[in-house]
Scaffold this active site. Sequence first.
Site, short mmCIF file in Angstrom:
data_model
loop_
_atom_site.label_atom_id
_atom_site.label_comp_id
_atom_site.label_asym_id
_atom_site.label_seq_id
_atom_site.Cartn_x
_atom_site.Cartn_y
_atom_site.Cartn_z
CB CYS A 113 127.75 60.03 24.66
SG CYS A 113 127.36 58.64 24.86
CG ASN A 131 126.80 57.36 29.09
OD1 ASN A 131 126.07 58.43 28.72
ND2 ASN A 131 127.78 57.01 28.48
CG HIS A 174 129.17 62.16 27.77
ND1 HIS A 174 128.08 61.89 28.01
CD2 HIS A 174 129.68 61.13 27.39
CE1 HIS A 174 127.62 60.58 27.77
NE2 HIS A 174 128.70 60.15 27.33
N1 COA Z 1 132.22 43.68 36.45
C1 COA Z 1 133.19 42.62 36.85
N2 COA Z 1 134.24 42.60 36.09
C2 COA Z 1 133.94 42.83 34.75
C3 COA Z 1 132.70 44.01 34.37
C4 COA Z 1 131.98 43.90 35.32
N3 COA Z 1 130.58 44.74 35.16
N4 COA Z 1 133.10 44.10 33.20
C5 COA Z 1 134.13 43.58 32.65
N5 COA Z 1 134.93 43.04 33.58
C6 COA Z 1 136.16 42.34 33.63
C7 COA Z 1 136.63 41.91 32.16
O1 COA Z 1 135.98 40.89 31.82
C8 COA Z 1 138.15 41.88 32.37
O2 COA Z 1 138.53 40.68 32.86
P1 COA Z 1 139.85 39.99 32.40
O3 COA Z 1 141.01 40.92 32.76
O4 COA Z 1 139.68 38.65 33.24
O5 COA Z 1 139.64 39.80 30.98
C9 COA Z 1 138.47 43.05 33.44
O6 COA Z 1 137.25 43.28 34.11
C10 COA Z 1 138.92 44.20 32.84
O7 COA Z 1 138.09 44.75 31.67
P2 COA Z 1 138.54 46.18 30.96
O8 COA Z 1 137.30 46.23 29.63
O9 COA Z 1 139.66 46.05 30.42
O10 COA Z 1 138.22 46.95 31.85
P3 COA Z 1 138.24 48.59 31.94
O11 COA Z 1 138.88 49.16 33.06
O12 COA Z 1 138.51 49.07 30.50
O13 COA Z 1 136.68 49.30 32.02
C11 COA Z 1 134.57 49.99 30.98
C12 COA Z 1 135.56 48.67 31.21
C13 COA Z 1 133.53 49.57 30.04
C14 COA Z 1 134.22 50.22 32.14
C15 COA Z 1 135.69 51.18 30.46
O14 COA Z 1 136.41 50.50 29.33
C16 COA Z 1 134.87 52.29 29.76
O15 COA Z 1 134.27 52.74 30.44
N6 COA Z 1 134.80 52.24 28.49
C17 COA Z 1 134.40 53.56 27.82
C18 COA Z 1 132.98 52.97 27.74
C19 COA Z 1 131.89 54.07 27.47
O16 COA Z 1 131.85 55.21 28.02
N7 COA Z 1 130.74 54.10 26.66
C20 COA Z 1 130.02 55.01 26.30
C21 COA Z 1 130.05 55.89 25.26
S1 COA Z 1 130.85 57.55 25.85
#
Ligand code: COA
Length: 341
Positions: A118, A289, A259
């Site tokens: 990224c 993204n 980004h």
């Molecule tokens: N829809 C519904 N629920 C979802 C889900 C989806 N698409 N994806 C995950 N969940 C659930 C999880 O299973 C978890 O459930 P639980 O509490 O019962 O275990 C809950 O939502 C919270 O998950 P969590 O991973 O803590 O959520 P989060 O707030 O961290 O958001 C991302 C997840 C992936 C959106 C976030 O971590 C993120 O944006 N990370 C950076 C990723 C990124 O940008 N990567 C590219 C590189 S720059």
Amino acid sequence: MGQRTGQHGAIITAVERYLPDRVLTNHDLEKLVDTSDEWIRERTGVVERHILDGQPTSYMAIKVAERIIAARDLDPAEIDLIIVATATPDMLFPSTACLVQHAVRATRAWAYDLSAACTGFIYALVAGAQFIQTGAHRKVLVIGADKMSAITDFTDRSTCILFGDGAGGVLLEPAQTANAGLLDFELRADGAGAGCLSVPAGGSMMPASHETVDQRLHYVQQDGRSVFKFAVARMAEVCATVLERNGLTGADLKLFVPHQANYRIIQAAAQRLKLPAEKVMVNIDRFANTTAATVPIALSEAFQQERLESGDLVLLAGVGGGYTWGSVLLRWENRSDPGNT
Ligand code: COA
């Protein structure tokens, strides 16, 4: 780290983008995995993304190159160098940049791909600018292009909601005026984060096999929470470093082009820099993204919306797999201004 020491400033004289036609909405994803439009909007800011069907990454990169050549009215043989930043090259080799070079008949150009996920466009922009600043080259094409749908597991709700396909790019040329173009940069890497965000298989560590396919190891795997925490802290930090080193604050910026990984990551950086919403480019809602393409796509929208005037200070920032992260400070210079034709 990166204040300009060369003889020539490197300015952006054209900026273009390409988004494929097909739109995949959050509601479409609700039919594929257990998720909801509301969850995706709240946690990421994404509403929809574009998907490229039946073509590779080079297709989008070539479109961008053609649009830049047309916008600048270039003879392709004038291009000295083509850099394509991508995490989804058409093949392991030859490089996607070579395919672009051939397609647009840039007969004098050399070409290479740059792998920084990224942060790819930020790294590539700085790399390309060095050849202008030393005087070695006069026209460098820098493209960020990714077909993330090719490495996205559409059965994994934690990743498939995040990504989209797209490409953007710029032409770098020598500035005619002092103190224009790329003014400063800070680029960082920390391979300790390699396991947090990767496509594990298909390289020399884990060549493709029936097992790697069965275990879905050719798709993006990530520890979302770790990546999120890292991105929130580091993107803001690297931006602050560049501004402070130049005696600037957010108030001096015309535009911040970050980004587009997650709206909450963008907000955290904007808050740290004390930037009001109107100074922050956000299009994650429409494109999600697109990895190396997010920054040049957003920059091209800003340019098209006439949000950039000569003399404006613009801060670009990226963070991603590697880990890699970085920020670039630009003084915008419109090509149409005297001396830049
Ligand atoms: N829809 C519904 N629920 C979802 C889900 C989806 N698409 N994806 C995950 N969940 C659930 C999880 O299973 C978890 O459930 P639980 O509490 O019962 O275990 C809950 O939502 C919270 O998950 P969590 O991973 O803590 O959520 P989060 O707030 O961290 O958001 C991302 C997840 C992936 C959106 C976030 O971590 C993120 O944006 N990370 C950076 C990723 C990124 O940008 N990567 C590219 C590189 S720059």
